[in-house]
Design a protein around this motif. Structure first.
Motif, mmCIF file in Angstrom:
data_model
loop_
_atom_site.group_PDB
_atom_site.id
_atom_site.type_symbol
_atom_site.label_atom_id
_atom_site.label_comp_id
_atom_site.label_asym_id
_atom_site.label_seq_id
_atom_site.Cartn_x
_atom_site.Cartn_y
_atom_site.Cartn_z
ATOM 1 N N LEU A 181 0.813 -1.213 0.000
ATOM 2 C CA LEU A 181 0.000 0.000 0.000
ATOM 3 C C LEU A 181 0.848 1.266 0.000
ATOM 4 O O LEU A 181 0.626 2.177 -0.789
ATOM 5 N N LYS A 182 1.821 1.325 0.904
ATOM 6 C CA LYS A 182 2.649 2.528 1.025
ATOM 7 C C LYS A 182 4.026 2.152 1.554
ATOM 8 O O LYS A 182 4.188 1.110 2.196
ATOM 9 N N ARG A 183 4.979 3.031 1.287
ATOM 10 C CA ARG A 183 6.307 2.914 1.888
ATOM 11 C C ARG A 183 6.689 4.259 2.480
ATOM 12 O O ARG A 183 6.403 5.315 1.910
ATOM 13 N N PHE A 184 7.346 4.207 3.632
ATOM 14 C CA PHE A 184 7.750 5.408 4.339
ATOM 15 C C PHE A 184 9.242 5.351 4.645
ATOM 16 O O PHE A 184 9.797 4.274 4.876
ATOM 17 N N LEU A 185 9.846 6.517 4.697
ATOM 18 C CA LEU A 185 11.239 6.655 5.105
ATOM 19 C C LEU A 185 11.285 7.030 6.575
ATOM 20 O O LEU A 185 10.587 7.947 7.018
ATOM 21 N N PHE A 186 12.100 6.311 7.349
ATOM 22 C CA PHE A 186 12.250 6.600 8.762
ATOM 23 C C PHE A 186 13.051 7.872 8.991
ATOM 24 O O PHE A 186 14.081 8.100 8.373
ATOM 25 N N ASP A 211 7.292 7.919 -2.924
ATOM 26 C CA ASP A 211 6.503 7.718 -4.135
ATOM 27 C C ASP A 211 6.589 6.263 -4.589
ATOM 28 O O ASP A 211 7.175 5.411 -3.910
ATOM 29 N N ARG A 212 6.012 5.971 -5.744
ATOM 30 C CA ARG A 212 5.954 4.591 -6.226
ATOM 31 C C ARG A 212 7.326 4.029 -6.552
ATOM 32 O O ARG A 212 7.503 2.810 -6.619
ATOM 33 N N ASN A 213 8.297 4.903 -6.760
ATOM 34 C CA ASN A 213 9.664 4.454 -7.030
ATOM 35 C C ASN A 213 10.523 4.450 -5.769
ATOM 36 O O ASN A 213 11.748 4.386 -5.853
ATOM 37 N N ASN A 214 9.850 4.541 -4.599
ATOM 38 C CA ASN A 214 10.525 4.520 -3.298
ATOM 39 C C ASN A 214 11.481 5.696 -3.124
ATOM 40 O O ASN A 214 12.526 5.570 -2.478
ATOM 41 N N GLN A 215 11.115 6.843 -3.699
ATOM 42 C CA GLN A 215 11.914 8.045 -3.577
ATOM 43 C C GLN A 215 11.134 9.123 -2.834
ATOM 44 O O GLN A 215 9.904 9.126 -2.827
ATOM 45 N N LYS A 216 11.867 10.047 -2.191
ATOM 46 C CA LYS A 216 11.208 11.157 -1.507
ATOM 47 C C LYS A 216 10.511 12.059 -2.520
ATOM 48 O O LYS A 216 10.976 12.230 -3.646
ATOM 49 N N ASN A 268 9.436 15.593 -3.793
ATOM 50 C CA ASN A 268 9.916 16.962 -3.691
ATOM 51 C C ASN A 268 8.852 17.934 -4.177
ATOM 52 O O ASN A 268 7.793 17.548 -4.649
ATOM 53 N N GLY A 269 9.131 19.206 -4.060
ATOM 54 C CA GLY A 269 8.203 20.230 -4.528
ATOM 55 C C GLY A 269 7.628 21.033 -3.385
ATOM 56 O O GLY A 269 8.012 20.897 -2.214
ATOM 57 N N ASP A 270 6.664 21.897 -3.726
ATOM 58 C CA ASP A 270 6.069 22.805 -2.752
ATOM 59 C C ASP A 270 5.311 22.074 -1.655
ATOM 60 O O ASP A 270 5.160 22.600 -0.544
ATOM 61 N N LEU A 271 4.792 20.874 -1.943
ATOM 62 C CA LEU A 271 3.985 20.133 -0.973
ATOM 63 C C LEU A 271 4.780 19.055 -0.241
ATOM 64 O O LEU A 271 4.194 18.205 0.429
ATOM 65 N N ALA A 272 6.098 19.099 -0.346
ATOM 66 C CA ALA A 272 6.924 18.033 0.230
ATOM 67 C C ALA A 272 6.699 17.873 1.726
ATOM 68 O O ALA A 272 6.648 16.751 2.243
ATOM 69 N N ASP A 273 6.511 18.983 2.426
ATOM 70 C CA ASP A 273 6.337 18.904 3.880
ATOM 71 C C ASP A 273 5.040 18.197 4.274
ATOM 72 O O ASP A 273 4.931 17.680 5.395
ATOM 73 N N MET A 274 4.068 18.178 3.377
ATOM 74 C CA MET A 274 2.786 17.551 3.694
ATOM 75 C C MET A 274 2.867 16.025 3.668
ATOM 76 O O MET A 274 1.926 15.349 4.103
ATOM 77 N N TYR A 275 3.966 15.482 3.177
ATOM 78 C CA TYR A 275 4.131 14.026 3.148
ATOM 79 C C TYR A 275 4.864 13.512 4.391
ATOM 80 O O TYR A 275 5.184 12.327 4.464
ATOM 81 N N VAL A 276 5.111 14.394 5.342
ATOM 82 C CA VAL A 276 5.795 14.014 6.582
ATOM 83 C C VAL A 276 4.761 13.802 7.683
ATOM 84 O O VAL A 276 3.928 14.680 7.943
ATOM 85 N N LEU A 277 4.805 12.649 8.335
ATOM 86 C CA LEU A 277 3.918 12.330 9.449
ATOM 87 C C LEU A 277 4.706 12.444 10.751
ATOM 88 O O LEU A 277 5.820 11.944 10.851
ATOM 89 N N GLU A 278 4.110 13.103 11.733
ATOM 90 C CA GLU A 278 4.751 13.270 13.020
ATOM 91 C C GLU A 278 4.265 12.201 13.999
ATOM 92 O O GLU A 278 3.080 11.851 14.015
ATOM 93 N N ARG A 279 5.188 11.692 14.784
ATOM 94 C CA ARG A 279 4.806 10.708 15.796
ATOM 95 C C ARG A 279 4.150 11.401 16.987
ATOM 96 O O ARG A 279 4.623 12.435 17.447
ATOM 97 N N VAL A 280 3.066 10.808 17.468
ATOM 98 C CA VAL A 280 2.351 11.329 18.621
ATOM 99 C C VAL A 280 2.862 10.620 19.863
ATOM 100 O O VAL A 280 2.962 9.384 19.890
#
Length: 268
Positions: A119-124, A133-138, A140-152
């Motif tokens: 389903l998804k892959r994440f970088l630690f 992304d689908r090629n397992n790469q970060k 980039n672009g203006d929305l790059a920060d929105m792909y970061v999840l913060e641990r609660v």
């Protein structure tokens, strides 16, 4: 032809082949060595970095959406699998839920759904995950920060608190913030209401089924309390902890107060 001529003839004809074989073996060894080297992404996180899931763990964020303000996203990781919750902003309040298994390899977390579908892959990163992304790469672009999840944080301590309540004989717990309050129901069906500096035993509780949930009701002295428990995920506004139930409590005494919070049925 004598033996010396045969050896001489053979050695001359095999010399080029021998040299070619040596060249191919050398190239293959270099290629294997190159393939075994860590990628640039892996090199950015060394083996000494403090990357520890310390399960259970929850990560939250707002993912980009093509035709809405964003997708409220929550990922809950446990020893035996994951739960993924998505909710589209400015649309139906319903949450889309996905479950499955996960695996971690070096710096990459992989979510696997039904029929072994990735389903998804994440970088630690420390205390966060970055969606790849689908090629397992970060991305980039203006929305790059929105792909970061913060641990609660505080997940483990909250779960230990719930476990302690269960061991004490409570079967239901709910709480809210601003104002701070909590409600506990024990195995004898007795309710306790708490707020800072005050604890009140409100007596026996009646329960009835309502649409998408349960209604608890009780009265003691001059207080009447009704608690609507809905089977809908609720995120605590302070700790970020994700509860399975949404709770609305209406307390009537000299005035009517409506308390909103989160709850769960405790395992015994």
């Amino acid at each position: 032809m004598n033996l010396e001529k045969i050896i001489a003839s053979t050695s001359h004809s095999f010399l080029p082949v021998y040299l070619i074989l040596l060249f191919l073996i050398s190239c293959n060894q270099q290629e294997n060595q190159k393939n075994n080297e860590p990628s640039e992404r892996t090199k950015s996180i060394s083996s000494t970095d403090d990357i520890d899931l310390n399960l259970p763990a929850m990560y939250t964020g707002t993912l980009p959406c093509a035709d809405c303000p964003g997708i409220n996203y929550q990922l809950i990781l446990e020893d035996d699998g994951f739960t993924e919750l998505s909710q589209y902003r400015d649309r139906s309040p319903a949450k889309f839920e996905e479950t499955g298994s996960w695996s971690a390899n070096k710096d990459t977390l992989t979510l696997v759904g039904q029929e072994d579908l990735i389903l998804k892959r994440f970088l630690f990163h420390k205390d966060s995950l970055t969606l790849l992304d689908r090629n397992n790469q970060k991305i980039n672009g203006d929305l790059a920060d929105m792909y970061v999840l913060e641990r609660v944080g505080n997940q483990e301590s909250i779960r230990k608190h719930h476990q302690k309540l269960s061991e004490q004989g409570f079967i239901f717990f709910a709480a809210g913030n601003e104002p701070f309050w909590s409600i506990k129901i024990d195995s004898l069906n007795l309710m306790t209401y708490e707020k800072p500096g005050s604890t009140r035993n409100l007596g026996e509780v009646s329960r009835s089924m309502i649409e998408n949930g349960i209604l608890f009701e009780t009265s003691a002295d001059s207080i009447q309390l009704s608690i609507r428990v809905q089977d809908k995920y609720c995120r605590d506004s302070m700790s970020g902890y994700l509860f399975p139930e949404t709770v609305t409590a209406v307390m009537q005494s000299s005035q009517v107060d409506t308390l909103r919070g989160c709850g769960l049925f405790l395992e015994n």
